[in-house]
Design a protein around this motif. Structure first.
Motif, mmCIF file in Angstrom:
data_model
loop_
_atom_site.group_PDB
_atom_site.id
_atom_site.type_symbol
_atom_site.label_atom_id
_atom_site.label_comp_id
_atom_site.label_asym_id
_atom_site.label_seq_id
_atom_site.Cartn_x
_atom_site.Cartn_y
_atom_site.Cartn_z
ATOM 1 N N VAL A 14 0.802 -1.140 0.027
ATOM 2 C CA VAL A 14 0.057 0.121 0.024
ATOM 3 C C VAL A 14 0.919 1.250 -0.127
ATOM 4 C CG1 VAL A 14 -2.039 -1.035 1.182
ATOM 5 C CG2 VAL A 14 -0.228 -0.038 2.525
ATOM 6 N N ASP A 15 2.263 1.051 0.357
ATOM 7 C CA ASP A 15 3.047 2.306 0.220
ATOM 8 C C ASP A 15 3.680 2.573 -1.233
ATOM 9 O OD1 ASP A 15 2.853 2.620 3.038
ATOM 10 O OD2 ASP A 15 4.372 1.418 3.313
ATOM 11 N N ARG A 16 3.167 1.653 -2.008
ATOM 12 C CA ARG A 16 4.061 1.538 -3.286
ATOM 13 C C ARG A 16 3.010 2.344 -4.392
ATOM 14 N NH1 ARG A 16 7.448 -3.859 -4.433
ATOM 15 N NH2 ARG A 16 8.949 -3.604 -2.990
ATOM 16 N N THR A 261 -6.228 2.883 -6.716
ATOM 17 C CA THR A 261 -5.364 3.855 -7.380
ATOM 18 C C THR A 261 -4.331 3.585 -8.152
ATOM 19 O OG1 THR A 261 -3.968 3.391 -5.334
ATOM 20 C CG2 THR A 261 -5.982 4.687 -5.004
ATOM 21 N N VAL A 262 -4.247 2.194 -8.508
ATOM 22 C CA VAL A 262 -3.149 2.034 -9.560
ATOM 23 C C VAL A 262 -3.641 1.361 -10.837
ATOM 24 C CG1 VAL A 262 -1.179 0.450 -9.644
ATOM 25 C CG2 VAL A 262 -1.536 1.343 -7.505
ATOM 26 N N HIS A 263 -3.165 1.613 -11.787
ATOM 27 C CA HIS A 263 -3.800 0.914 -13.445
ATOM 28 C C HIS A 263 -3.347 -0.553 -13.246
ATOM 29 C CE1 HIS A 263 -4.601 -0.021 -17.358
ATOM 30 N NE2 HIS A 263 -5.378 0.929 -17.280
ATOM 31 N N PRO A 264 -4.324 -1.422 -13.499
ATOM 32 C CA PRO A 264 -4.179 -2.805 -13.502
ATOM 33 C C PRO A 264 -2.792 -3.089 -14.260
ATOM 34 C CG PRO A 264 -6.188 -2.537 -13.845
ATOM 35 C CD PRO A 264 -5.801 -1.082 -13.763
ATOM 36 N N ARG A 266 0.030 -1.572 -14.019
ATOM 37 C CA ARG A 266 1.005 -1.492 -13.070
ATOM 38 C C ARG A 266 0.984 -2.480 -11.734
ATOM 39 N NH1 ARG A 266 0.115 5.061 -12.907
ATOM 40 N NH2 ARG A 266 0.407 5.495 -15.123
ATOM 41 N N TYR A 267 0.073 -3.041 -11.866
ATOM 42 C CA TYR A 267 0.225 -4.235 -10.643
ATOM 43 C C TYR A 267 1.448 -5.142 -10.704
ATOM 44 C CZ TYR A 267 -4.975 -3.414 -9.719
ATOM 45 O OH TYR A 267 -6.095 -2.706 -9.651
ATOM 46 N N VAL A 268 2.017 -5.243 -11.760
ATOM 47 C CA VAL A 268 3.285 -6.092 -11.614
ATOM 48 C C VAL A 268 4.252 -5.374 -11.117
ATOM 49 C CG1 VAL A 268 3.968 -5.383 -14.082
ATOM 50 C CG2 VAL A 268 4.672 -7.477 -13.066
ATOM 51 N N ARG A 269 4.334 -4.122 -11.106
ATOM 52 C CA ARG A 269 5.201 -3.479 -10.406
ATOM 53 C C ARG A 269 5.071 -3.207 -8.915
ATOM 54 N NH1 ARG A 269 8.656 -0.186 -13.782
ATOM 55 N NH2 ARG A 269 9.085 -1.408 -15.315
ATOM 56 N N LEU A 270 3.777 -3.479 -8.659
ATOM 57 C CA LEU A 270 3.734 -3.477 -7.020
ATOM 58 C C LEU A 270 4.601 -4.584 -6.269
ATOM 59 C CD1 LEU A 270 -0.227 -3.085 -6.616
ATOM 60 C CD2 LEU A 270 1.540 -1.457 -5.905
ATOM 61 N N LEU A 271 4.621 -5.515 -7.321
ATOM 62 C CA LEU A 271 5.349 -6.758 -6.851
ATOM 63 C C LEU A 271 7.040 -6.798 -7.065
ATOM 64 C CD1 LEU A 271 2.513 -9.260 -8.004
ATOM 65 C CD2 LEU A 271 2.725 -8.553 -5.696
ATOM 66 N N ALA A 290 -13.854 -3.980 -7.160
ATOM 67 C CA ALA A 290 -13.233 -4.413 -6.128
ATOM 68 C C ALA A 290 -12.528 -5.913 -6.502
ATOM 69 C CB ALA A 290 -13.315 -4.333 -4.754
ATOM 70 N N ALA A 291 -13.559 -6.621 -6.454
ATOM 71 C CA ALA A 291 -13.280 -8.026 -6.904
ATOM 72 C C ALA A 291 -12.661 -8.266 -7.997
ATOM 73 C CB ALA A 291 -14.518 -8.948 -6.824
ATOM 74 N N LEU A 292 -12.725 -7.420 -9.244
ATOM 75 C CA LEU A 292 -12.313 -7.721 -10.706
ATOM 76 C C LEU A 292 -10.818 -6.955 -10.555
ATOM 77 C CD1 LEU A 292 -15.330 -6.718 -12.813
ATOM 78 C CD2 LEU A 292 -14.185 -9.155 -12.692
ATOM 79 N N ARG A 293 -10.643 -5.970 -9.809
ATOM 80 C CA ARG A 293 -9.264 -5.676 -9.714
ATOM 81 C C ARG A 293 -8.517 -6.520 -8.938
ATOM 82 N NH1 ARG A 293 -11.804 -0.288 -8.896
ATOM 83 N NH2 ARG A 293 -12.051 -0.637 -6.909
#
Length: 354
Positions: A14-16, A261-264, A266-271, A290-293
């Motif tokens: 959540v900090d990213r 708040t993050v485009h899908p 970019r989810y890979v960059r969260l990790l 929320a479920a689909l995200r």
């Protein structure tokens, strides 16, 4: 902080706030790490489902550039043979039957100068980042476009992908795609598909559908339930992982909120740099968006082969019955399959010292 210290410890997703440029998106259009070495030889067809071997044989010919190959069932399952293959192949089957493995095998086997491999959401995100015309110019002349998890969840995606694929096919690009939904049924139950029937059919006309039957390989040796830990076991799991690798630790509700708040894309960059995902106090979804995200997030976790440790509700139960009965049922079931596998995955190996 030393380089080694930065490669261990606990982080909070959540900090990213990751950013990714169009050029970086293009560079990332390769098979995920778990399929970096996928091949037709390493695809183990289940003898109880002959369609798996048939698909493997047909796709091997497709990847080798064979122009005329026996086809077992066309788009509407009527024709037994076709004089030549269509410019695209579309792998239609349930989750866990090896479709992505076969898609990556096509990518690796096809002798092509320019080829790309990405999820459906990555391609639509690229159009959003670069603009439609620049995306067409980027891919024009490409030999192969592989599209994993082909889904049409809104009219905008329908129009964009129809136009994009149409332009690429006309310029000689070959296509390979996977989905849990036959191409003529894309969008059903999610938006007014009848209003876009012409576009959906036009896109489907580019593909030769190959049906793959079977059972989910991720569940063949397990009981089908995700693992939930008590708070003490969770703390130990995250702490132990953080001693030799990088573990994330987030409240489930807070992470789900942060995903909005993050485009899908970019989810890979969260990790980035994460070796284990920790989720506290998991609970059922009430909001479908929320479920689909979360489904998109789970896809990226699974692609990276990251183990998940969680407390609260078992993750295979986060999608309530009313969601499972709706138009996104197959997406949710795919996510459940991947969540079960991820909670059962081994803890990360210690990072190598430098």
């Amino acid at each position: 902080m030393s380089a080694d210290a930065a490669r261990t410890g606990i982080v909070h997703l959540v900090d990213r706030a990751p950013q990714i440029s169009g050029a970086e998106m293009v560079d990332a259009l390769v098979p995920p790490p778990q399929f970096a070495d996928a091949s037709f030889a390493s695809y183990r067809a289940d003898g109880d489902f002959p369609s798996q071997q048939e698909a493997k044989d047909l796709l091997t010919a497709f990847a080798g550039g064979a122009g005329a190959a026996p086809v077992r069932g066309g788009l509407f399952r009527r024709a037994k043979r076709a004089p030549e293959m269509k410019p695209g192949v579309y792998l239609d089957g349930g989750f866990g039957v090896g479709k992505t493995h076969l898609l990556a095998s096509i990518y690796h086997a096809m002798p092509a100068r320019r080829k790309y491999f990405g999820s459906f959401i990555e391609y639509t995100a690229l159009v959003g980042a670069m603009g439609y015309q620049r995306t067409v110019e980027l891919f024009r002349g490409a030999d192969l476009l592989c599209i994993d998890e082909f889904e049409l969840d809104d009219p905008g995606d329908t129009m964009v992908m129809t136009r994009l694929l149409g332009e690429l096919v006309s310029s000689g690009t070959r296509l390979a795609a996977t989905s849990n939904t036959p191409p003529n049924a894309l969008g059903e139950g999610r938006f007014a598909a009848q209003d876009f029937l012409r576009e959906i059919h036009a896109m489907a006309a580019s593909f030769q559908t190959i049906r793959i039957d079977g059972t989910d390989y991720r569940h063949r040796a397990v009981d089908g339930h995700a693992v939930a830990l008590d708070s003490g076991s969770y703390e130990r799991a995250v702490t132990d992982a953080a001693a030799t690798a990088v573990a994330s630790d987030d409240d489930f509700e807070a992470l789900v909120s942060h995903l909005s708040t993050v485009h899908p894309s970019r989810y890979v960059r969260l990790l980035d740099g994460v070796d284990l995902v920790g989720l506290r106090d998991v609970h059922p979804f009430e909001d479908q968006s929320a479920a689909l995200r979360f489904v998109a997030f789970v896809d990226r976790v699974y692609d990276a082969q990251l183990p998940i440790r969680a407390t609260g509700l078992t993750l295979d139960l986060v999608f309530p019955d009313e969601m499972l009965a709706g138009g996104y049922r197959k997406k949710y079931l795919r996510a459940v399959s991947r969540l079960v596998a991820s909670t059962l995955a081994s803890s990360p190996a210690p990072r190598a010292s430098h």
